[in-house]
Design a protein around this motif. Structure first.
Motif, mmCIF file in Angstrom:
data_model
loop_
_atom_site.group_PDB
_atom_site.id
_atom_site.type_symbol
_atom_site.label_atom_id
_atom_site.label_comp_id
_atom_site.label_asym_id
_atom_site.label_seq_id
_atom_site.Cartn_x
_atom_site.Cartn_y
_atom_site.Cartn_z
ATOM 1 N N ILE A 23 0.839 -1.207 0.000
ATOM 2 C CA ILE A 23 0.000 0.000 0.000
ATOM 3 C C ILE A 23 0.871 1.252 0.000
ATOM 4 O O ILE A 23 0.645 2.190 -0.777
ATOM 5 C CB ILE A 23 -0.955 -0.010 1.209
ATOM 6 C CG1 ILE A 23 -2.023 -1.088 1.026
ATOM 7 C CG2 ILE A 23 -1.606 1.364 1.408
ATOM 8 C CD1 ILE A 23 -2.881 -1.317 2.258
ATOM 9 N N TYR A 24 1.889 1.272 0.850
ATOM 10 C CA TYR A 24 2.777 2.438 0.888
ATOM 11 C C TYR A 24 3.502 2.618 -0.451
ATOM 12 O O TYR A 24 3.626 3.739 -0.951
ATOM 13 C CB TYR A 24 3.791 2.303 2.023
ATOM 14 C CG TYR A 24 3.169 2.287 3.387
ATOM 15 C CD1 TYR A 24 2.355 3.338 3.814
ATOM 16 C CD2 TYR A 24 3.370 1.225 4.256
ATOM 17 C CE1 TYR A 24 1.774 3.324 5.066
ATOM 18 C CE2 TYR A 24 2.790 1.210 5.514
ATOM 19 C CZ TYR A 24 1.995 2.251 5.911
ATOM 20 O OH TYR A 24 1.410 2.237 7.154
ATOM 21 N N ALA A 25 3.971 1.510 -1.022
ATOM 22 C CA ALA A 25 4.679 1.592 -2.300
ATOM 23 C C ALA A 25 3.754 2.087 -3.401
ATOM 24 O O ALA A 25 4.168 2.902 -4.251
ATOM 25 C CB ALA A 25 5.255 0.221 -2.656
ATOM 26 N N ALA A 26 2.505 1.611 -3.395
ATOM 27 C CA ALA A 26 1.555 2.028 -4.423
ATOM 28 C C ALA A 26 1.204 3.505 -4.284
ATOM 29 O O ALA A 26 1.077 4.226 -5.283
ATOM 30 C CB ALA A 26 0.300 1.172 -4.345
ATOM 31 N N ALA A 27 1.049 3.973 -3.048
ATOM 32 C CA ALA A 27 0.753 5.386 -2.824
ATOM 33 C C ALA A 27 1.924 6.254 -3.287
ATOM 34 O O ALA A 27 1.734 7.292 -3.934
ATOM 35 C CB ALA A 27 0.458 5.635 -1.348
ATOM 36 N N PHE A 28 3.131 5.830 -2.958
ATOM 37 C CA PHE A 28 4.329 6.544 -3.413
ATOM 38 C C PHE A 28 4.361 6.605 -4.940
ATOM 39 O O PHE A 28 4.596 7.668 -5.535
ATOM 40 C CB PHE A 28 5.579 5.843 -2.874
ATOM 41 C CG PHE A 28 6.878 6.460 -3.292
ATOM 42 C CD1 PHE A 28 7.506 7.400 -2.491
ATOM 43 C CD2 PHE A 28 7.487 6.094 -4.489
ATOM 44 C CE1 PHE A 28 8.713 7.979 -2.875
ATOM 45 C CE2 PHE A 28 8.692 6.661 -4.878
ATOM 46 C CZ PHE A 28 9.305 7.601 -4.076
#
Length: 230
Positions: A23-28
């Motif tokens: 999720i964090y990687a996708a948001a980034f």
């Protein structure tokens, strides 16, 4: 006796099987247009700090929080199916949350580094959301540092549920940051060694009560009741 119980989510109530870092990687990626060079560093920190750290480590300016929060919520919603397939509620969690919610004079909610929409995604994936008073909870958008979230939850409980300011509060979590948040806010703490931190590390952080998991409902409820009587 009245009591407010605030549960951490990741590695305390659920195992997210790596979906959180996705999720964090996708948001980034949604904000920058490329994948991050390194995964997010979590370990009990709030989403505000986790995302800011990702941009700083990449040598990029940090976007405004509204943009970050929107990207996080969209990434979380998109991974509900992945979480259901790969993750799980941890042992005993359904039973202990049901038992806590049945206590007439208790408020049972969450204190989590996740933003509220993603907290709900993670809990609803395993049918836990209905067992918690989520409007009273404190979330990763509410403050940068985890200890600050305790005051947020207390104020919401006062405003929304009429809970007195001096009602005992106990945090249940799996990291030294959960222990720190409890100790610095005058709360009780039950540490659970169901994440990457072992019992010795949690005890060294200051937790007087350390459990291997939440599978023994009677024992967990007994410990929580002991805080209500203090």
């Amino acid at each position: 006796m009245e009591l407010m119980v605030l549960w951490d989510i990741d590695h305390t109530l659920i195992e997210n099987a790596g979906v959180s870092k996705e999720i964090y990687a996708a948001a980034f990626s949604a904000l920058v247009g490329r994948e991050p060079m390194e995964p997010a560093r979590t370990e009990g920190r709030t989403d505000r700090l986790i995302m800011r750290d990702m941009f700083v480590r990449e040598g990029l300016p940090v976007p405004d929080w509204h943009s970050i929060e929107t990207a996080l919520a969209q990434a979380g919603e998109a991974r509900l199916g992945d979480l259901r397939r790969r993750g799980t509620a941890l042992p005993g969690v359904h039973e202990v949350l049901k038992a806590a919610s049945a206590q007439r004079r208790w408020v049972s909610s969450v204190l989590t580094g996740n933003i509220a929409p993603n907290a709900r995604v993670k809990l609803s994936a395993f049918g836990l959301d209905s067992l918690l008073d989520l409007p009273v909870g404190a979330y990763g958008a509410d403050a940068e540092l985890r200890p600050q979230l305790v005051a947020v939850a207390r104020e919401r409980a006062r405003r929304l549920r009429g809970v007195a300011a001096d009602v005992p509060t106990v945090l249940v979590g799996d990291t030294p940051r959960d222990v720190e948040a409890a100790l610095t806010s005058g709360s009780g703490v039950v540490a659970v060694a169901s994440g990457i931190h072992g019992p010795e590390e949690l005890a060294a952080a200051g937790a007087a009560e350390v459990l291997p998991d939440l599978s023994d409902t009677k024992r967990v409820l007994g410990i929580l009741e002991s805080f209500a009587g203090r």
